[in-house]
Design a protein around this motif. Structure first.
Motif, PDB file in Angstrom:
ATOM      1  N   TYR A   1      43.876  45.947  34.557  1.00  0.00           N
ATOM      2  CA  TYR A   1      44.134  46.071  35.992  1.00  0.00           C
ATOM      3  C   TYR A   1      42.986  46.853  36.628  1.00  0.00           C
ATOM      4  O   TYR A   1      42.509  47.842  36.092  1.00  0.00           O
ATOM      5  N   GLY A   2      42.505  46.393  37.776  1.00  0.00           N
ATOM      6  CA  GLY A   2      41.421  47.057  38.484  1.00  0.00           C
ATOM      7  C   GLY A   2      40.031  46.646  38.029  1.00  0.00           C
ATOM      8  O   GLY A   2      39.037  47.070  38.610  1.00  0.00           O
ATOM      9  N   ALA A   3      39.935  45.817  36.991  1.00  0.00           N
ATOM     10  CA  ALA A   3      38.629  45.403  36.471  1.00  0.00           C
ATOM     11  C   ALA A   3      37.929  44.448  37.433  1.00  0.00           C
ATOM     12  O   ALA A   3      38.572  43.694  38.162  1.00  0.00           O
ATOM     13  N   LEU A   4      36.603  44.495  37.412  1.00  0.00           N
ATOM     14  CA  LEU A   4      35.808  43.532  38.185  1.00  0.00           C
ATOM     15  C   LEU A   4      35.939  42.169  37.535  1.00  0.00           C
ATOM     16  O   LEU A   4      35.850  42.037  36.303  1.00  0.00           O
ATOM     17  N   VAL A   5      36.163  41.150  38.365  1.00  0.00           N
ATOM     18  CA  VAL A   5      36.370  39.794  37.853  1.00  0.00           C
ATOM     19  C   VAL A   5      35.626  38.770  38.694  1.00  0.00           C
ATOM     20  O   VAL A   5      35.249  39.030  39.833  1.00  0.00           O
ATOM     21  N   LEU A   6      35.473  37.602  38.101  1.00  0.00           N
ATOM     22  CA  LEU A   6      34.983  36.430  38.813  1.00  0.00           C
ATOM     23  C   LEU A   6      36.151  35.456  38.864  1.00  0.00           C
ATOM     24  O   LEU A   6      36.678  35.051  37.833  1.00  0.00           O
ATOM     25  N   CYS A   7      36.584  35.137  40.076  1.00  0.00           N
ATOM     26  CA  CYS A   7      37.699  34.218  40.280  1.00  0.00           C
ATOM     27  C   CYS A   7      37.130  32.960  40.917  1.00  0.00           C
ATOM     28  O   CYS A   7      36.603  33.000  42.032  1.00  0.00           O
ATOM     29  N   ARG A   8      37.218  31.851  40.192  1.00  0.00           N
ATOM     30  CA  ARG A   8      36.675  30.583  40.701  1.00  0.00           C
ATOM     31  C   ARG A   8      37.413  29.434  40.044  1.00  0.00           C
ATOM     32  O   ARG A   8      37.627  29.429  38.844  1.00  0.00           O
TER      33      ARG A   8
END
Length: 114
Positions: A12-19
């Motif tokens: 939770y709170g981690a940097l992510v790439l959502c695509r």
């Protein structure tokens, strides 16, 4: 709101790439959001999403720490389409650009009679 299926364990709170409705961990140079903590009523006691979980993502406003060179060389680019991280190119502008390139190359676009 951005969301998708976790492809790996995502704290939770981690940097992510959502695509494309898929969410993966990402460095700050290409991340477009942070994994949101699920609401309390969801009953989750762990500290991360697991592969296959539905992830809600808080979008990063503006460019953030993203690096345009890293974005261009990263996994977000589809070789068949133009994607600009800041959304500067609309579908209509993209199609107009393609039409111009076809005309300049002397190529007729098939299927629509142009």
């Amino acid at each position: 709101m951005m969301r998708g299926t976790a492809k790996e364990r995502i704290p939770y709170g981690a940097l992510v790439l959502c695509r494309g409705f898929e969410v993966v961990l990402a460095g700050p140079e290409i991340a477009n959001g942070r994994a949101r903590r699920p609401p309390r009523w969801a009953g989750r006691s762990d500290e991360a999403y697991h592969a296959g979980d539905w992830v809600s993502v808080e979008p990063i406003e503006g460019l953030g720490d993203r690096d345009l060179n890293a974005l261009a060389n990263g996994p977000i680019m589809d070789p068949r389409r133009i994607y600009l991280p800041a959304g500067k190119l609309t579908e209509r502008a993209y199609q107009e650009r393609l039409d111009l390139q076809f005309r300049e190359a002397g190529i007729s676009r098939g299927g629509n009679g142009t």
